[in-house]
Scaffold this motif. Structure first.
Motif, PDB file in Angstrom:
ATOM      1  N   ALA A   1       0.825  -1.205   0.000  1.00  0.00           N
ATOM      2  CA  ALA A   1       0.000   0.000   0.000  1.00  0.00           C
ATOM      3  C   ALA A   1       0.862   1.259   0.000  1.00  0.00           C
ATOM      4  N   LEU A   2       0.581   2.155  -0.962  1.00  0.00           N
ATOM      5  CA  LEU A   2       1.293   3.422  -1.095  1.00  0.00           C
ATOM      6  C   LEU A   2       0.330   4.583  -0.843  1.00  0.00           C
ATOM      7  N   PRO A   3       0.838   5.764  -0.495  1.00  0.00           N
ATOM      8  CA  PRO A   3      -0.042   6.936  -0.361  1.00  0.00           C
ATOM      9  C   PRO A   3      -0.716   7.273  -1.688  1.00  0.00           C
ATOM     10  N   THR A   4      -1.913   7.824  -1.614  1.00  0.00           N
ATOM     11  CA  THR A   4      -2.675   8.183  -2.824  1.00  0.00           C
ATOM     12  C   THR A   4      -1.902   9.154  -3.693  1.00  0.00           C
ATOM     13  N   PHE A   5      -1.313  10.178  -3.075  1.00  0.00           N
ATOM     14  CA  PHE A   5      -0.495  11.158  -3.788  1.00  0.00           C
ATOM     15  C   PHE A   5       0.966  10.840  -3.482  1.00  0.00           C
ATOM     16  N   SER A   6       1.652  10.185  -4.400  1.00  0.00           N
ATOM     17  CA  SER A   6       3.036   9.780  -4.109  1.00  0.00           C
ATOM     18  C   SER A   6       3.698   9.251  -5.374  1.00  0.00           C
ATOM     19  N   ASP A   7       4.990   9.010  -5.269  1.00  0.00           N
ATOM     20  CA  ASP A   7       5.733   8.347  -6.340  1.00  0.00           C
ATOM     21  C   ASP A   7       5.380   6.861  -6.297  1.00  0.00           C
ATOM     22  N   GLN A   8       4.595   6.418  -7.265  1.00  0.00           N
ATOM     23  CA  GLN A   8       4.096   5.041  -7.268  1.00  0.00           C
ATOM     24  C   GLN A   8       4.768   4.185  -8.340  1.00  0.00           C
ATOM     25  N   GLY A   9       5.841   4.677  -8.897  1.00  0.00           N
ATOM     26  CA  GLY A   9       6.547   3.957  -9.941  1.00  0.00           C
ATOM     27  C   GLY A   9       6.748   4.854 -11.151  1.00  0.00           C
ATOM     28  N   HIS A  10       7.558   4.374 -12.091  1.00  0.00           N
ATOM     29  CA  HIS A  10       7.881   5.178 -13.270  1.00  0.00           C
ATOM     30  C   HIS A  10       7.630   4.384 -14.548  1.00  0.00           C
ATOM     31  N   LEU A  11       7.275   5.105 -15.578  1.00  0.00           N
ATOM     32  CA  LEU A  11       6.916   4.487 -16.846  1.00  0.00           C
ATOM     33  C   LEU A  11       8.070   3.623 -17.358  1.00  0.00           C
TER      34      LEU A  11
END
Length: 500
Positions: free
Chosen positions: A212-222
């Motif tokens: 689980a990650l924060p809603t507004f956050s760095d969630q990965g990169h293309l």
């Protein structure tokens, strides 16, 4: 060179992509795919499935289309945000391959599983710790797979929501959010982690839940593969993710207790913000963690959903006007020719699976009071729109009983809210001022992504360009006729429920 924020909205009908100009905050345009509605497979009564690969294929088409239309260069995209259809179940193996079609939000197969869990675990535990019955949500759908497709279940590496799968295709990273876990009924509100007791009851390993990650956050990169498919630059951050209804509320800057948002697409929703967690013991409405929830400032969304809304209007168009070039705008014009109440013709629009507001009963859709000598296309078009609003009004009454109410309801100027008849009926039935805004879910996802990378300092800055473009107030001269028609509709509904 202009720079843009990209939002992708994964719905059950289509995938939409929007670009927001990073400097002005204004919409640069949108595209969607497919042009006709995406297929929903129903192998058995009450089932609803979609191919996750089709979501990705249509996301690629939509993103490439809007970038070409706007002439956005590959390196002009600053970030990506995702909005998605809630409560679905996607299961993948260790290679990230989809093991079976996604079981989507309107699938009813796990209703009894959820009801049995509520009875066995107890109402006190479910309401205090989960805020909801396990009902027909993601965790119960996973239990169905475990019981009925053991070979599939034994191959599962991770469980994802639809938006998590899209993010995985973009970045290669399997993750979710706390808000996402709450919508799948996989969050313990007291311990602030996955609910061990519920997972143990179902015999499901908690390790199947995604990080689980924060809603507004760095969630990965293309990734390079995704960048090549989309025609974008490798490394663009995915920095926002939310279910469609929390995201719709966010899109309308509905963030604080006492504010309410609504949508009326395939399904219809009224979604109110509260500070303290609120549980409906009858499980007619559901509470989830809202996108701007923090430990310091708690924010929860109370969601009332009617599965059969815009899909009822779509059904009417396909079947009443077969082979004709009749648009929804044409249908709205026809509806305007019929009187308030549709001359006693009433429609129950509940033909899209079990309805939570009826405690997961599936009562189907029906026309009532059809007079073959009096009613025509105009009456049917209006009766469908009124029936959809009456269903939403019925749900709004439930929210009011639980203390969720407001004199103003916000909605995007889209889908059923493009019809003045629908909007007028909605305002008169709810008694609220209806405000329509120049936004949608994909724009909200783009703005959320802008917050996620720090392009916007706060939500106020992100919504500087948001404006109300149209509003509707209850009309004293017309409201009695609407209320009378609604009362007649409720009598028909009550009889239908009694016959189940």
């Amino acid at each position: 060179m202009a720079h843009y924020l990209l939002g992708i909205d994964l719905g059950s009908s289509s995938v939409k992509a929007s670009l927001i100009d990073a400097d002005t905050g204004k919409s640069a345009g949108f595209a969607f795919s497919p042009q006709q509605e995406m297929d929903i497979s129903s192998p058995r009564h009450g089932w609803a499935e979609q191919d996750p690969n089709a979501w990705w294929e249509n996301a690629v088409i939509a993103v490439r289309s809007i970038c070409k239309r706007v002439d956005a260069k590959p390196d002009s995209i600053l970030c990506i945000g995702i909005s998605y259809q809630m409560h679905g179940l996607v299961v993948v193996d260790k290679k990230g391959e989809v093991l079976r079609p996604a079981i989507i939000w309107c699938d009813s197969r796990a209703v009894k599983i959820g009801e049995d869990a509520l009875n066995q675990l107890g109402e006190l535990y479910c309401m205090e710790r989960l805020l909801n019955s396990p009902g027909n949500f993601t965790i119960s759908k996973l239990k169905w797979v475990k019981d009925n497709e053991p070979s599939v279940y034994n191959s599962i590496h991770k469980v994802m929501l639809p938006g998590d799968y899209l993010a995985f295709k973009l970045t290669g990273r399997i993750a979710t959010t706390v808000s996402g876990l709450s919508e799948g009924i996989m969050w313990d509100y007291q311990k602030k982690t996955t609910p061990e007791r519920l997972f143990n009851y179902f015999g499901i390993d908690q390790a199947l839940a995604a990080e689980a990650l924060p809603t507004f956050s760095d969630q990965g990169h293309l990734s390079a593969t995704a960048a090549s498919a989309l025609g974008l630059k490798e490394g663009v951050p995915v920095s926002y993710r939310a279910g469609d209804q929390p995201n719709n509320a966010f899109s309308l800057q509905t963030l604080h207790p006492g504010e309410i948002a609504s949508t009326a697409g395939t399904s219809g929703v009224i979604y109110g913000i509260v500070k303290e967690p609120l549980a409906d013991k009858l499980s007619r409405v559901n509470t989830f963690i809202h996108v701007n929830h923090t430990e310091e400032e708690a924010r929860h969304g109370v969601l009332m959903c009617v599965n059969g809304t815009g899909i009822m209007n779509s059904w009417l168009r396909k079947n009443l006007f077969t082979g004709q070039q009749v648009s929804y705008k044409d249908m709205n014009a026809l509806a305007d020719k019929a009187p308030i109440g549709s001359d006693k013709l009433k429609v129950l629009p509940f033909g899209n699976g079990a309805e939570r507001i009826f405690r997961n009963k599936d009562i189907g859709a029906s026309f009532n009071g059809l007079d073959l000598n009096r009613h025509g296309h105009a009456h049917m078009c209006r009766a469908v729109q009124e029936g959809i609003v009456f269903a939403l009004g019925y749900g709004f009454e439930i929210l009011n009983q639980l203390g969720v109410e407001s004199s103003v309801i916000r909605a995007g100027h889209a889908n059923m809210f493009l019809s003045d008849i629908f909007c007028e009926t909605f305002s008169n039935i709810t008694g609220a001022r209806l405000e329509l805004y120049n936004t949608d879910g994909s724009q909200g996802a783009a703005r959320g992504a802008g917050i996620g990378i720090g392009h916007y300092k706060n939500t106020s800055e992100a919504f500087d360009s948001l404006s109300c473009i149209k509003s509707f107030e209850p009309v004293a001269a017309k409201q009695p006729a609407y209320i009378e028609a609604y009362a007649e509709w409720k009598i028909i509904l009550t009889k239908q429920l009694e016959n189940l």
